[in-house]
Structures are given as C-alpha cells and as structure tokens.
Design an enzyme around this catalytic site. Structure first.
Site, mmCIF file in Angstrom:
data_model
loop_
_atom_site.group_PDB
_atom_site.id
_atom_site.type_symbol
_atom_site.label_atom_id
_atom_site.label_comp_id
_atom_site.label_asym_id
_atom_site.label_seq_id
_atom_site.Cartn_x
_atom_site.Cartn_y
_atom_site.Cartn_z
ATOM 1 N N HIS A 1 51.648 51.213 -21.117
ATOM 2 C CA HIS A 1 51.003 51.749 -19.085
ATOM 3 C C HIS A 1 52.728 52.287 -19.164
ATOM 4 O O HIS A 1 53.779 51.792 -18.834
ATOM 5 C CB HIS A 1 50.749 50.957 -18.532
ATOM 6 C CG HIS A 1 50.638 51.014 -16.740
ATOM 7 N ND1 HIS A 1 50.765 51.851 -16.437
ATOM 8 C CD2 HIS A 1 50.155 50.757 -15.965
ATOM 9 C CE1 HIS A 1 50.303 52.489 -15.666
ATOM 10 N NE2 HIS A 1 49.927 51.410 -14.746
ATOM 11 N N GLU B 1 38.820 48.872 -9.645
ATOM 12 C CA GLU B 1 38.797 49.653 -10.788
ATOM 13 C C GLU B 1 36.606 50.272 -10.365
ATOM 14 O O GLU B 1 36.089 51.000 -10.299
ATOM 15 C CB GLU B 1 39.404 50.047 -11.482
ATOM 16 C CG GLU B 1 38.751 52.166 -11.876
ATOM 17 C CD GLU B 1 39.752 52.428 -13.696
ATOM 18 O OE1 GLU B 1 40.564 52.109 -13.711
ATOM 19 O OE2 GLU B 1 39.595 53.571 -13.325
ATOM 20 N N LYS C 1 45.090 52.996 -22.553
ATOM 21 C CA LYS C 1 46.595 52.389 -21.805
ATOM 22 C C LYS C 1 45.894 51.165 -23.537
ATOM 23 O O LYS C 1 47.247 50.576 -23.630
ATOM 24 C CB LYS C 1 46.445 51.517 -20.813
ATOM 25 C CG LYS C 1 46.666 52.463 -19.321
ATOM 26 C CD LYS C 1 47.143 52.099 -18.317
ATOM 27 C CE LYS C 1 47.352 52.865 -17.209
ATOM 28 N NZ LYS C 1 46.727 53.810 -16.620
ATOM 29 N N PHE D 1 50.845 50.901 -7.207
ATOM 30 C CA PHE D 1 51.796 50.235 -6.084
ATOM 31 C C PHE D 1 52.003 50.797 -4.633
ATOM 32 O O PHE D 1 52.422 52.028 -4.796
ATOM 33 C CB PHE D 1 52.989 49.112 -6.513
ATOM 34 C CG PHE D 1 53.104 48.112 -7.319
ATOM 35 C CD1 PHE D 1 50.931 47.483 -7.857
ATOM 36 C CD2 PHE D 1 53.912 47.565 -9.165
ATOM 37 C CE1 PHE D 1 51.137 46.893 -8.776
ATOM 38 C CE2 PHE D 1 53.792 46.825 -9.654
ATOM 39 C CZ PHE D 1 51.922 45.891 -9.605
ATOM 40 N N CYS E 1 51.731 54.041 -9.928
ATOM 41 C CA CYS E 1 52.029 54.739 -11.558
ATOM 42 C C CYS E 1 50.668 55.619 -11.625
ATOM 43 O O CYS E 1 50.014 56.017 -12.319
ATOM 44 C CB CYS E 1 50.722 53.140 -11.952
ATOM 45 S SG CYS E 1 52.148 52.083 -12.471
ATOM 46 N N HIS F 1 41.709 54.429 -15.103
ATOM 47 C CA HIS F 1 43.194 53.896 -14.919
ATOM 48 C C HIS F 1 43.358 52.413 -15.457
ATOM 49 O O HIS F 1 44.124 52.500 -16.564
ATOM 50 C CB HIS F 1 43.225 52.976 -13.334
ATOM 51 C CG HIS F 1 45.001 52.966 -13.567
ATOM 52 N ND1 HIS F 1 46.470 53.508 -14.130
ATOM 53 C CD2 HIS F 1 45.328 52.435 -12.583
ATOM 54 C CE1 HIS F 1 46.645 53.090 -13.217
ATOM 55 N NE2 HIS F 1 46.482 51.871 -12.726
#
Lengths: 410, 81
Positions: A337, A311, A332, A397, A160, A300
């Site tokens: 996402h 975050e 988002k 990830f 991502c 994010h």
C-alpha cells in the site's frame, strides 16, 4: 471536453518504471520483502517487512537531486519524468501546464532526521533545506520546477485517497479551459521506523513477519492488515484536442473523477459504504456511463479485515447483480500500500488494463473470504473488445473516498 | 598543528564537491562562490557548517557574507584555526 491520458510513469516495489512494474504485476510477483535496515532490530519494530522501491532513487537521480529532495519527492520526480517522456515531451506554454501531485504524509524522513540532528548536534546543524524538503507540496513543487509548469502546482492531501483525488482534480483544471496539460499523481516514502510503529500501534498493518511476500492478501480469509509500500506514479492528462493536435499517442480517456466524505469515523470505514458508493456513482455519472458499462475495477482493497468488506458493501450497493460481471483486481497484493501514492499507481494499472485489455492478477488469494463474493482476477484476464470502462477506488483515513473512471480509447 | 592554506583549500574543495557536485579542481582561490561557482546561499550555509566541523573553526553567520571568494574562506579558516 474530452480528456485523455498520454503518458504514464511509475517507480514501485515491483519495478523502477511502468513497463517493469506492469510485467512483474502480470507475472504475479510480490514486491514485499524483509527490511534489512539496522533500525528494525535497534528499535524492535513489530513489523519487519515492507514494499521497498525496486530501484533506489539514488540509482536514477543525481547526488545533488537526492540531497535536496526528500525521498518522497525523489520518487515523484522519477515518475513524472517518465510520464513526461512517455507523452513525447510535449511542447506546451508553461502557463497552460499544471501539476496536481499528492502525498499522504509528506517529507517524514526529512522531518525526523532533522529532529535527530537538532537533538544530537544543535539547531545550527539543521539543514537549511529542511522546510522545503519536508513540506507536503514538495513533490508537486519539484515536478513543477522540473517541467516549468506555471499554470498552478497543487497538492491535495487525503491520506490514502490523495493521489486519486489529484487525478480527479486534474479534470476540473482541464475543464476550466485555462490549462492544456496536467501532470497528476502521487508518491510516498514512509518506510521509516516511526510511521511503521504508528501504523502497527493502531493494528492497521500485517504482522506476517515470517512470510512477507504472502502478507498482503486482499479478500483472503487470513488477511491481517495492509503492508506499507513506497514509490510514486504519474500520468500526463490533456484535452483530446491538444493531444490530437500534437499527434500524441493516447492510452485512454479519463471520463470521471469524484470525491466524497463519510463524516463517520476518523479511521474506520462507514460499514454501510454510503460515501464510497456515492463516489463511484458520481464518477460514473460524470462519465455519462451506466453501471453495466463497467468491466473492471482496481479496488482499494488494502488487505485489512474490515476495509475489504466495507468496499465490497459499497460496490454491491452500486452495482447490485452486475457486480458478478466485473473483473476485480486488488493490486496491493503485489505492490503493498503506497498510501498517498497508491491511487496514482493503481490508476496507471487501470489505464494499462484498458489499453492492453488485460486485468492484472491478485496474488495470495488462497481462500477467498465468503463475505466478499467478488469475481477476483487471480491470473491475467482478457477484458472484452469494444468500448469498455474501468474505475479505480481509493479511500483514506479521515473518511475520504475518491474514484476515477477511465474509458478505452478506440 | 595548523593546516596550510593549500591544505585548507583542498579540504574546502572536497566540501564544495560533496554539496554541489562541482569538480574539486574548479574550486580555486580567485573564484567567487556565487558568481563563478554558482553556489546559492543555502548550499553556502551547508558548506560553512561542514567547514566548521572539518576544520574546528567557528564561522559566525555575520562573517559568512564576507566570504565572497574561495580565498576569503581559505584565509578566514587558516587564520582562525
């Protein structure tokens, strides 16, 4: 050398282009809806909603383009063509035009459809275009062919964080002096029963099946995972010298792009947020900026319970008390996402926020998590006059952290 | 009952149209797949495989290189149904 943004493109769950997407975002709309595809019931998929592209690619591209391109490449081409036209269809030597375009997953529809064909009808029926359609560099290659880019066409893959990394990579290409223009961005088309089931198996996604438009809710206490979206985003980046020489309109400066890695856990974010914090600091250092210069962050913020906190921890480490002065948007909430396309559309939003001096809202924030005391923008908010700086964060990830920084163009 | 060559041509033209978007009328007996219709090898393989399904014939890979013109393909299909 200064780098500027001269063109924007996007196709998202909110709209088929940048303008309709941005307008829907500012209006607080949700692009998330229930999936009507028969496979949802057929396979008893545990998550029955997603952010599907508002305008299907088949309404924009020719039948032949759709047949020869995976859906991810279709979104890529739509976004890149819009960005290129928005930049005024620049005249540039093909050898000095490059593409940095990402996807997180690649041609998953093509791969899995081909395997179904193999099982049901045998190897001879597997389409001869299967390999070029499924390869993750397919979207970048499709754009490169379309725009005749001969200065190098690359795909960085970091889940991502992929498309934010692509934009960061564009800086190095332009600074090399070998390239005048880079088309950068990313895309994803993974609303397929297998990826949906796989993300559900790891409990990464929301299960709010009865209220899909409320499911993506970053920073809210009732958040229960991210919501998958699809689409793509693109920007035309060029040296300021090149842009001025051709009389291009300029949206903003791209002043920093940094990539770090956690080496902590394959999927969980480092709870200390060190890697993310280093990425933010490195992007600001590249921008020659101080932390006080930052007025807006497109976070994010995927709406997962642990990710949103990690975050925040990273941002708190970097900005300290100044964090309270920064307008935070978690877009988002509206788009879902887009995985490998997320950073690209969020960079587009960040550039528009600077250009229009407006931070976009974060919808669905009914009850803000007390562990995340950020100043979250919930209705469009005016940003200050004068030179201002904003950043966009993406994490993936694998422990990937990527941050890009933009400065207003005066 | 075997199809006539005209019927095979019409069916083949439909397959070419589906794969390439070319107007079915442009698929005429004297046209070359590559030189006149600009059909590349990948599209050609897709058309061949679809033709096998549509006409119930087997077109071996080694035969495909002999199918230069539309007439070559129509004749092969008509003769092997």
């Amino acid at each position: 050398m200064k780098i500027v943004v001269t063109g924007l493109g996007a196709t998202t769950p909110l709209g088929g282009d940048v303008r309709s997407t941005w307008d829907a975002l500012l209006a607080g709309k949700s692009g998330i809806s229930t999936l009507e595809q028969p496979w949802v019931a057929q396979y008893e998929i545990p998550v029955t909603f997603a952010g599907q592209a508002k305008v299907p690619a088949s309404e924009v591209l020719t039948l032949q383009e759709c047949k020869r391109l995976d859906p991810s490449s279709q979104f890529a081409l739509i976004a890149a063509r819009e960005a290129w036209a928005d930049a005024g269809t620049p005249s540039v030597e093909p050898e000095r035009l490059a593409v940095e375009f990402s996807t997180g997953i690649g041609g998953v529809w093509t791969l899995l459809d081909a395997f179904d064909t193999l099982k049901e009808r045998g190897p001879r029926r597997v389409l001869p275009m299967t390999v070029p359609m499924l390869m993750p560099n397919g979207p970048a290659a499709a754009i490169g062919m379309d725009l005749a880019a001969r200065g190098g066409v690359r795909t960085s893959v970091s889940a991502c964080a992929s498309s934010t990394e692509a934009i960061a990579n564009a800086i190095t290409r332009l600074q090399s002096g070998e390239i005048d223009i880079v088309v950068a961005g990313g895309c994803e088309a993974a609303i397929h029963p297998l990826p949906i089931s796989a993300f559900a198996a790891m409990h990464a996604t929301s299960r709010r099946n009865d209220e899909p438009e409320l499911a993506s809710r970053p920073y809210d206490v009732a958040r229960d995972g991210f919501v998958m979206g699809e689409g793509g985003g693109a920007m035309v980046l060029e040296t300021e010298e090149h842009a001025l020489a051709r009389g291009a309109k300029i949206y903003a400066y791209l002043v920093g792009g940094a990539v770090t890695s956690d080496a902590y856990h394959i999927t969980a974010p480092d709870p200390e947020g060190s890697g993310a914090a280093r990425a933010v600091l490195a992007a600001l250092k590249q921008a020659n900026a101080s932390i006080e210069d930052v007025v807006h962050i497109n976070a994010h913020a995927t709406s997962t319970p642990v990710g949103d906190i990690a975050e925040y921890t990273a941002l708190k480490r970097v900005f300290g008390d100044h964090l309270g002065q920064i307008a935070i948007s978690a877009t988002k909430a509206s788009t879902g996402h887009l995985l490998g396309g997320a950073g690209a559309i969020e960079a587009v939003f960040t550039v528009l926020a600077l250009k229009e001096r407006t931070a976009p809202p974060t919808i669905n924030l009914d009850n803000q998590d007390p562990e995340i005391p950020l100043d979250v923008v919930t209705s469009p908010r005016k940003l200050p006059d004068g030179p201002i700086l904003a950043i966009s964060n993406s994490f993936g990830f694998g422990g990937h952290n990527a941050v890009v920084a933009f400065r207003s163009y005066e | 009952m075997a199809l006539s060559k005209d019927e095979v041509l019409a069916g083949l033209a439909e397959l070419v149209n589906e794969e390439t978007g070319l107007a079915a009328e442009s698929v005429q007996m004297d046209k070359s797949f590559s030189d006149d219709l600009d059909i590349d090898s990948i599209s050609m393989m897709t058309i061949v495989v679809n033709a096998e399904d549509k006409f119930g014939v087997k077109i071996p890979d080694e035969e495909v290189k002999n199918l230069v013109t539309v007439a070559d393909a129509v004749n092969y299909i008509a003769d092997n149904q």
